[in-house]
Design a protein around this motif. Structure first.
Motif, PDB file in Angstrom:
ATOM      1  N   SER A 126     -36.588  27.058  21.784  1.00 16.51           N
ATOM      2  CA  SER A 126     -36.025  26.512  20.604  1.00 16.51           C
ATOM      3  C   SER A 126     -35.549  24.749  21.367  1.00 16.51           C
ATOM      4  O   SER A 126     -36.296  24.514  22.309  1.00 16.51           O
ATOM      5  CB  SER A 126     -34.611  26.909  20.764  1.00 16.51           C
ATOM      6  N   GLY A 127     -35.078  23.909  20.879  1.00 13.32           N
ATOM      7  CA  GLY A 127     -34.890  22.498  21.087  1.00 13.32           C
ATOM      8  C   GLY A 127     -34.074  21.869  20.803  1.00 13.32           C
ATOM      9  O   GLY A 127     -33.212  22.107  19.816  1.00 13.32           O
ATOM     10  N   GLU A 128     -33.944  20.658  20.446  1.00 13.07           N
ATOM     11  CA  GLU A 128     -32.805  19.723  20.683  1.00 13.07           C
ATOM     12  C   GLU A 128     -33.554  18.295  20.127  1.00 13.07           C
ATOM     13  O   GLU A 128     -34.704  17.715  20.366  1.00 13.07           O
ATOM     14  CB  GLU A 128     -31.977  19.364  21.562  1.00 13.07           C
ATOM     15  N   VAL A 129     -32.889  17.138  19.222  1.00 13.60           N
ATOM     16  CA  VAL A 129     -33.552  16.077  18.832  1.00 13.60           C
ATOM     17  C   VAL A 129     -32.184  15.064  19.104  1.00 13.60           C
ATOM     18  O   VAL A 129     -31.100  15.446  18.715  1.00 13.60           O
ATOM     19  CB  VAL A 129     -34.019  16.240  17.581  1.00 13.60           C
ATOM     20  N   ARG A 130     -32.290  13.776  19.513  1.00 14.59           N
ATOM     21  CA  ARG A 130     -31.553  12.803  19.871  1.00 14.59           C
ATOM     22  C   ARG A 130     -31.778  11.551  19.030  1.00 14.59           C
ATOM     23  O   ARG A 130     -33.662  11.328  19.735  1.00 14.59           O
ATOM     24  CB  ARG A 130     -31.303  12.813  20.768  1.00 14.59           C
ATOM     25  N   LEU A 131     -30.904  10.454  19.212  1.00 14.23           N
ATOM     26  CA  LEU A 131     -31.693   9.320  18.905  1.00 14.23           C
ATOM     27  C   LEU A 131     -31.335   8.662  20.225  1.00 14.23           C
ATOM     28  O   LEU A 131     -29.507   8.790  21.137  1.00 14.23           O
ATOM     29  CB  LEU A 131     -31.009   8.558  17.441  1.00 14.23           C
ATOM     30  N   VAL A 139     -27.482   7.344  24.149  1.00 13.73           N
ATOM     31  CA  VAL A 139     -27.673   8.381  23.185  1.00 13.73           C
ATOM     32  C   VAL A 139     -26.948   7.718  21.911  1.00 13.73           C
ATOM     33  O   VAL A 139     -25.763   7.193  21.546  1.00 13.73           O
ATOM     34  CB  VAL A 139     -27.596   9.671  24.192  1.00 13.73           C
ATOM     35  N   ILE A 140     -27.536   8.036  20.750  1.00 14.24           N
ATOM     36  CA  ILE A 140     -26.495   7.258  20.157  1.00 14.24           C
ATOM     37  C   ILE A 140     -26.416   8.713  18.608  1.00 14.24           C
ATOM     38  O   ILE A 140     -27.032   9.088  18.214  1.00 14.24           O
ATOM     39  CB  ILE A 140     -27.494   6.249  18.897  1.00 14.24           C
ATOM     40  N   GLY A 141     -25.108   8.940  18.767  1.00 12.05           N
ATOM     41  CA  GLY A 141     -24.522  10.045  17.933  1.00 12.05           C
ATOM     42  C   GLY A 141     -25.069  10.873  18.769  1.00 12.05           C
ATOM     43  O   GLY A 141     -24.844  11.019  19.606  1.00 12.05           O
ATOM     44  N   SER A 142     -25.150  11.820  17.807  1.00 12.92           N
ATOM     45  CA  SER A 142     -24.984  13.695  18.508  1.00 12.92           C
ATOM     46  C   SER A 142     -26.304  14.041  18.544  1.00 12.92           C
ATOM     47  O   SER A 142     -27.029  13.800  18.108  1.00 12.92           O
ATOM     48  CB  SER A 142     -23.464  14.404  17.503  1.00 12.92           C
ATOM     49  N   LEU A 148     -33.908  29.146  17.374  1.00 14.63           N
ATOM     50  CA  LEU A 148     -35.488  29.923  17.750  1.00 14.63           C
ATOM     51  C   LEU A 148     -36.962  30.051  16.528  1.00 14.63           C
ATOM     52  O   LEU A 148     -36.026  30.062  15.207  1.00 14.63           O
ATOM     53  CB  LEU A 148     -35.685  31.187  18.517  1.00 14.63           C
ATOM     54  N   ALA A 149     -37.697  29.444  16.857  1.00 16.55           N
ATOM     55  CA  ALA A 149     -39.071  30.057  15.346  1.00 16.55           C
ATOM     56  C   ALA A 149     -37.991  29.117  13.920  1.00 16.55           C
ATOM     57  O   ALA A 149     -38.310  29.934  13.484  1.00 16.55           O
ATOM     58  CB  ALA A 149     -39.413  31.243  15.511  1.00 16.55           C
ATOM     59  N   THR A 150     -37.738  28.054  14.268  1.00 19.36           N
ATOM     60  CA  THR A 150     -36.983  27.215  13.208  1.00 19.36           C
ATOM     61  C   THR A 150     -37.260  25.847  12.805  1.00 19.36           C
ATOM     62  O   THR A 150     -37.891  25.026  12.953  1.00 19.36           O
ATOM     63  CB  THR A 150     -35.046  27.426  13.068  1.00 19.36           C
ATOM     64  N   THR A 151     -37.010  25.822  11.065  1.00 18.77           N
ATOM     65  CA  THR A 151     -37.314  24.625  10.537  1.00 18.77           C
ATOM     66  C   THR A 151     -35.291  23.711  10.481  1.00 18.77           C
ATOM     67  O   THR A 151     -34.965  24.702   9.547  1.00 18.77           O
ATOM     68  CB  THR A 151     -38.045  24.708   9.403  1.00 18.77           C
ATOM     69  N   VAL A 152     -35.666  22.820  10.660  1.00 23.42           N
ATOM     70  CA  VAL A 152     -33.903  22.379  10.326  1.00 23.42           C
ATOM     71  C   VAL A 152     -34.225  20.448   9.767  1.00 23.42           C
ATOM     72  O   VAL A 152     -34.574  19.801  10.524  1.00 23.42           O
ATOM     73  CB  VAL A 152     -33.333  22.422  11.748  1.00 23.42           C
ATOM     74  N   GLU A 153     -33.881  20.666   8.964  1.00 21.64           N
ATOM     75  CA  GLU A 153     -33.749  19.105   8.550  1.00 21.64           C
ATOM     76  C   GLU A 153     -32.145  19.136   7.749  1.00 21.64           C
ATOM     77  O   GLU A 153     -31.491  18.784   7.367  1.00 21.64           O
ATOM     78  CB  GLU A 153     -34.190  18.823   7.295  1.00 21.64           C
ATOM     79  N   ASP A 154     -32.104  17.814   8.758  1.00 22.90           N
ATOM     80  CA  ASP A 154     -30.664  16.988   9.326  1.00 22.90           C
ATOM     81  C   ASP A 154     -29.839  15.561   9.018  1.00 22.90           C
ATOM     82  O   ASP A 154     -31.644  15.178   9.748  1.00 22.90           O
ATOM     83  CB  ASP A 154     -29.914  18.073  10.023  1.00 22.90           C
ATOM     84  N   ALA A 155     -28.929  14.493   9.500  1.00 23.50           N
ATOM     85  CA  ALA A 155     -28.796  13.663   9.799  1.00 23.50           C
ATOM     86  C   ALA A 155     -28.156  13.166  10.515  1.00 23.50           C
ATOM     87  O   ALA A 155     -27.531  14.164  11.372  1.00 23.50           O
ATOM     88  CB  ALA A 155     -28.632  12.290   8.509  1.00 23.50           C
ATOM     89  N   LEU A 156     -28.698  12.368  11.506  1.00 24.56           N
ATOM     90  CA  LEU A 156     -28.708  12.406  12.625  1.00 24.56           C
ATOM     91  C   LEU A 156     -28.192  10.508  12.412  1.00 24.56           C
ATOM     92  O   LEU A 156     -28.442   9.814  11.996  1.00 24.56           O
ATOM     93  CB  LEU A 156     -29.640  11.958  14.180  1.00 24.56           C
ATOM     94  N   GLU A 157     -26.504  10.246  13.014  1.00 20.87           N
ATOM     95  CA  GLU A 157     -26.436   8.940  13.157  1.00 20.87           C
ATOM     96  C   GLU A 157     -25.529   8.869  14.064  1.00 20.87           C
ATOM     97  O   GLU A 157     -24.378   9.100  14.645  1.00 20.87           O
ATOM     98  CB  GLU A 157     -25.775   9.275  11.643  1.00 20.87           C
ATOM     99  N   PRO A 171     -34.290  -8.645  16.394  1.00 18.87           N
ATOM    100  CA  PRO A 171     -35.106  -7.013  16.963  1.00 18.87           C
ATOM    101  C   PRO A 171     -34.632  -5.458  16.883  1.00 18.87           C
ATOM    102  O   PRO A 171     -34.190  -6.421  18.601  1.00 18.87           O
ATOM    103  CB  PRO A 171     -35.918  -7.605  16.538  1.00 18.87           C
ATOM    104  N   MET A 172     -34.355  -4.603  16.311  1.00 20.10           N
ATOM    105  CA  MET A 172     -34.111  -3.411  17.786  1.00 20.10           C
ATOM    106  C   MET A 172     -34.640  -2.272  17.629  1.00 20.10           C
ATOM    107  O   MET A 172     -35.067  -2.042  16.241  1.00 20.10           O
ATOM    108  CB  MET A 172     -33.081  -2.897  17.014  1.00 20.10           C
ATOM    109  N   LYS A 173     -34.812  -1.643  18.935  1.00 18.91           N
ATOM    110  CA  LYS A 173     -35.780  -0.554  18.765  1.00 18.91           C
ATOM    111  C   LYS A 173     -35.054   0.902  18.984  1.00 18.91           C
ATOM    112  O   LYS A 173     -34.221   1.022  20.088  1.00 18.91           O
ATOM    113  CB  LYS A 173     -36.787  -0.419  19.127  1.00 18.91           C
ATOM    114  N   VAL A 174     -35.170   1.767  18.116  1.00 13.42           N
ATOM    115  CA  VAL A 174     -34.230   3.369  17.770  1.00 13.42           C
ATOM    116  C   VAL A 174     -35.340   4.305  17.910  1.00 13.42           C
ATOM    117  O   VAL A 174     -36.201   4.130  17.206  1.00 13.42           O
ATOM    118  CB  VAL A 174     -33.327   3.684  17.042  1.00 13.42           C
ATOM    119  N   ASP A 175     -35.031   5.131  19.370  1.00 12.83           N
ATOM    120  CA  ASP A 175     -36.339   6.134  19.557  1.00 12.83           C
ATOM    121  C   ASP A 175     -35.744   7.541  19.743  1.00 12.83           C
ATOM    122  O   ASP A 175     -34.977   8.213  19.516  1.00 12.83           O
ATOM    123  CB  ASP A 175     -36.921   6.439  21.192  1.00 12.83           C
ATOM    124  N   ILE A 176     -36.376   8.412  18.484  1.00 15.46           N
ATOM    125  CA  ILE A 176     -36.749   9.315  18.308  1.00 15.46           C
ATOM    126  C   ILE A 176     -37.163  10.233  19.351  1.00 15.46           C
ATOM    127  O   ILE A 176     -38.041  10.559  18.984  1.00 15.46           O
ATOM    128  CB  ILE A 176     -37.317   9.864  16.332  1.00 15.46           C
TER     129      ILE A 176
END
Length: 199
Positions: A126-131, A139-142, A148-157, A171-176
């Motif tokens: 399992s894991g986590e993704v953030r901006l 950290v920007i947003g949630s 576990l062993a999953t595919t998730v498609e969602d918006a980070l805002e 100029p701005m840069k945001v890391d995923i």
């Protein structure tokens, strides 16, 4: 045409065809009144604003589409990516700490950013993704949680950190960033698209 006075058998003049209300009609009524005045005033303000948003060639820079959905102009770009990366994104990590996998960059025109991501975790992982703002580390947003062993498609805002329209800070840069939270496999991330959004 003269009207004879009543004492000589004539009749009084008829009322005029147009009469005026002695007071304004309340805003809750369906007649003219203050509501229609407000609506007309708002329509004039919108018309003035639309006139102002024109280029040097007098062509509208911002316009609604006649179909009833969305904008006619401006034209906004679409993001492209290899379709195969929907199931196997190229960027992945097996780290238990957040690491940057991808970066979105722009000279922002909006106060917020929306990044649609597709995250894939490996077997029993399992894991986590953030901006995260590149300059401040904020950290920007949630955080997006991926099971576990999953595919998730969602918006980070989230709100950008002190965006500006001019100068060296424009100029701005945001890391995923991503990390695994359990298991020994990886989490892989694909950016489906990124857009600036208003509040």
């Amino acid at each position: 045409m003269a009207i004879a006075p009543p004492e000589s058998g004539g009749s009084p003049p008829s009322l005029p065809a147009i009469t005026f209300a002695p007071r304004a009609v309340s805003s809750g009524s369906t007649g003219g009144g203050t509501r229609s005045v407000t609506v007309r005033r708002q329509k004039r303000a919108v018309a003035r604003q639309q006139k102002a948003v024109r280029g040097n060639d007098r062509e509208a820079l911002v316009a609604n589409d006649k179909s009833g959905f969305g904008l006619k102009r401006p034209y906004l770009g679409w993001h492209a990516y290899p379709t195969s990366q929907e199931t196997t994104p190229a960027q992945s990590t097996g780290s238990g700490s957040f690491v940057p996998l991808l970066t979105v960059a722009a000279e922002p025109q909006h106060p917020k950013i929306r990044v649609r991501v597709r995250a894939v975790t490996g077997s029993a992982t399992s894991g986590e993704v953030r901006l995260r703002d590149r300059v401040t580390g904020q950290v920007i947003g949630s955080v997006l949680v991926v099971g576990l062993a999953t595919t998730v498609e969602d918006a980070l805002e989230g709100a950008l950190v002190a965006p500006t329209l001019f100068g060296a800070g424009a100029p701005m840069k945001v890391d995923i960033e991503a990390r695994i939270t359990a298991g020994a496999s990886t989490i892989a991330v694909l950016v489906v698209y990124a857009v600036g959004v208003g509040t």
